[in-house]
Design a protein around this motif. Structure first.
Motif, PDB file in Angstrom:
ATOM      1  N   GLU A  84       0.831  -1.191  -0.037  1.00 53.98           N
ATOM      2  CA  GLU A  84      -0.116  -0.077   0.115  1.00 53.98           C
ATOM      3  C   GLU A  84       0.881   1.370   0.013  1.00 53.98           C
ATOM      4  OE1 GLU A  84      -2.470  -0.357   3.360  1.00 53.98           O
ATOM      5  OE2 GLU A  84      -3.749  -2.039   2.585  1.00 53.98           O
TER       6      GLU A  84
ATOM      7  N   GLU B 181       2.013   7.484   0.526  1.00 53.29           N
ATOM      8  CA  GLU B 181       1.412   8.717   0.113  1.00 53.29           C
ATOM      9  C   GLU B 181       0.593   8.506  -0.900  1.00 53.29           C
ATOM     10  OE1 GLU B 181       5.049  10.956  -0.538  1.00 53.29           O
ATOM     11  OE2 GLU B 181       5.929  10.668   1.371  1.00 53.29           O
ATOM     12  N   ARG B 182       0.141   9.858  -1.421  1.00 48.00           N
ATOM     13  CA  ARG B 182      -0.928   9.798  -2.618  1.00 48.00           C
ATOM     14  C   ARG B 182      -0.298   9.357  -3.844  1.00 48.00           C
ATOM     15  NH1 ARG B 182      -6.416   9.673  -2.479  1.00 48.00           N
ATOM     16  NH2 ARG B 182      -7.125  10.553  -4.266  1.00 48.00           N
ATOM     17  N   GLY B 183      -1.094   8.651  -4.557  1.00 50.09           N
ATOM     18  CA  GLY B 183      -0.037   8.223  -5.909  1.00 50.09           C
ATOM     19  C   GLY B 183      -1.037   7.006  -6.302  1.00 50.09           C
ATOM     20  N   ILE B 184      -0.809   6.595  -7.684  1.00 45.73           N
ATOM     21  CA  ILE B 184      -1.465   5.516  -8.276  1.00 45.73           C
ATOM     22  C   ILE B 184      -0.389   4.486  -8.812  1.00 45.73           C
ATOM     23  CG2 ILE B 184      -3.344   4.408  -9.707  1.00 45.73           C
ATOM     24  CD1 ILE B 184      -4.473   7.184  -9.443  1.00 45.73           C
TER      25      ILE B 184
ATOM     26  N   MET C 121      -5.875   2.515  -7.843  1.00 52.26           N
ATOM     27  CA  MET C 121      -6.344   3.260  -6.653  1.00 52.26           C
ATOM     28  C   MET C 121      -7.309   2.407  -6.162  1.00 52.26           C
ATOM     29  SD  MET C 121      -6.508   5.693  -4.638  1.00 52.26           S
ATOM     30  CE  MET C 121      -5.362   7.025  -5.169  1.00 52.26           C
TER      31      MET C 121
ATOM     32  N   GLU D 292      -9.434   3.737  -0.811  1.00 51.47           N
ATOM     33  CA  GLU D 292      -9.174   4.919  -1.055  1.00 51.47           C
ATOM     34  C   GLU D 292      -7.695   5.477  -1.119  1.00 51.47           C
ATOM     35  OE1 GLU D 292     -11.723   7.482   0.963  1.00 51.47           O
ATOM     36  OE2 GLU D 292     -13.308   7.415  -0.607  1.00 51.47           O
ATOM     37  N   LYS D 293      -6.912   4.355  -1.575  1.00 51.55           N
ATOM     38  CA  LYS D 293      -5.421   4.507  -1.388  1.00 51.55           C
ATOM     39  C   LYS D 293      -4.764   3.613  -2.382  1.00 51.55           C
ATOM     40  CE  LYS D 293      -4.558   2.981   2.799  1.00 51.55           C
ATOM     41  NZ  LYS D 293      -3.870   2.453   4.102  1.00 51.55           N
ATOM     42  N   GLY D 294      -3.554   3.743  -2.902  1.00 54.62           N
ATOM     43  CA  GLY D 294      -2.897   3.250  -4.086  1.00 54.62           C
ATOM     44  C   GLY D 294      -2.532   1.759  -3.498  1.00 54.62           C
TER      45      GLY D 294
END
Length: 360
Positions: free
Chosen positions: A286, A289-292, A315, A320-322
């Motif tokens: 997982e 941080e934000r990202g796909i 995503m 609601e996370k990569g």
């Protein structure tokens, strides 16, 4: 481009149709996230009629299946199914498949659409015991009705008690007025439900009955894009991404379907690999941080050195996370350990986790 029996129905529903494994298939209707949540919360229906089906029969059917598959099909009783794979002779996997035992001398093998011809040739090559083989791929349609409300929504269509079908079991019964339908519970979404196999000529009748019976439960048609996000949240391998001709079942975490109580193609080498430990392992992660993460992205260490590749990533609509999976050296693999995913010019930190991502 091959057309599935319900192709015109999907087009009338304004599905986005795309070429997939040589078939014209519905990839989405309303959008991935909406369709994904429909399956997690209610009930959705996937048309997966592109899958391949081989009927293996005769007194030597089991002998052939035991030779080409890694799992122990002798453990199957009538009405039970088994997840397995077909190892090749060089340490990789020809395909993964589901084996249904119809009776003592009759088995149905369900294989991936992109591998139908390859699998058929592979099995035929090893059929030195003259088992009877029949390719039924162009004769059968397959719907996967998935979600927590699936059994309740469909119960009016059959006398088979849908809630009583245990995981990896199946019944042969009447469904929507059609006889000899295989109703199984081998879901690829992690949200319950079942699959129905029937002849192409009954496809439209069954589709209409399914949509009508499910109307009060909020049923929606679901495309292949949501099927991919749902299976990834469960950590299920996808052939062509997480497993292929170059990945062994041991390094892919499929040791549980690789039984050394019998001899099968390349079993001696795979047994040695299991005893010594694989050089690399398929891990789940997982993003911190934000990202796909996407298939093909590099996995790097803290120094920016490449140590592996992402095989599947998205995503997660539920988390609601990569999230993703990929191969790394065995000494780096382990839940809680850090890796980094190279997304464009930035190495995003990620934590390895135990599967499944989605706990339900």
């Amino acid at each position: 481009m091959k057309e599935i029996a319900l192709s015109s129905v999907h087009q009338e529903l304004n599905a986005k149709m795309v070429p997939f494994a040589g078939f014209n298939m519905p990839v989405s209707y309303e959008g991935v996230n909406i369709e994904h949540q429909t399956v997690r919360e209610k009930v959705g229906v996937f048309d997966v009629s592109h899958m391949g089906e081989f009927l293996i029969s005769g007194e030597n059917a089991l002998e052939l299946i035991q030779k080409i598959s890694s799992n122990d099909a002798s453990k199957l009783s009538n009405g039970k199914a088994q997840y397995s794979c077909m190892p090749n002779e060089t340490g990789g996997i020809v395909d993964d498949l589901i084996i249904y035992k119809l009776d003592d001398e009759k088995y149905l093998l369900v294989v991936n659409a992109s591998n139908i011809e390859k699998d058929w040739n592979w099995i035929a090559h090893h059929n030195t015991m003259d088992a009877t083989m029949r390719d039924m791929s162009d004769e059968l349609s397959l719907l996967a009705i998935q979600g927590p409300m699936a059994a309740e929504a469909m119960q009016s269509l059959t006398d088979v008690n849908l809630k009583d079908i245990k995981f990896y079991n199946f019944e042969l019964g009447t469904f929507a007025g059609v006889d000899k339908v295989i109703i199984s519970a081998t879901g690829y979404t992690g949200s319950g439900g079942f699959e129905i196999y029937f002849r192409n000529e009954d496809a439209e009748k069954i589709w209409n009955a399914v949509m009508q019976a499910g109307a009060d439960f909020g049923i929606k048609p679901i495309g292949l894009a949501a099927r991919d996000t749902l299976r990834l949240e469960m950590g299920y391998c996808l052939y062509g991404n997480d497993i292929d001709d170059t990945t062994s079942p041991i390094e892919a975490g499929l040791g549980w379907i690789t039984k050394f109580t019998k001899d099968f193609v390349n079993s001696a080498n795979l047994k040695k690999e299991k005893e010594e430990g694989p050089a690399r392992k398929l891990v789940a992660f997982e993003l911190d941080e934000r990202g796909i993460p996407r298939q093909g992205y590099d996995i790097v260490n803290e120094n920016g050195e490449k140590i592996g590749l992402v095989t599947s990533g998205t995503m997660s609509p539920s988390l609601e996370k990569g999230i993703g999976m990929g191969y790394v050296p065995a000494d780096i693999a382990g839940a809680g350990k850090k890796i980094f995913i190279q997304i464009r010019k930035k190495a995003i930190p990620a934590t390895q986790v135990k599967l499944p991502f989605y706990k339900g």
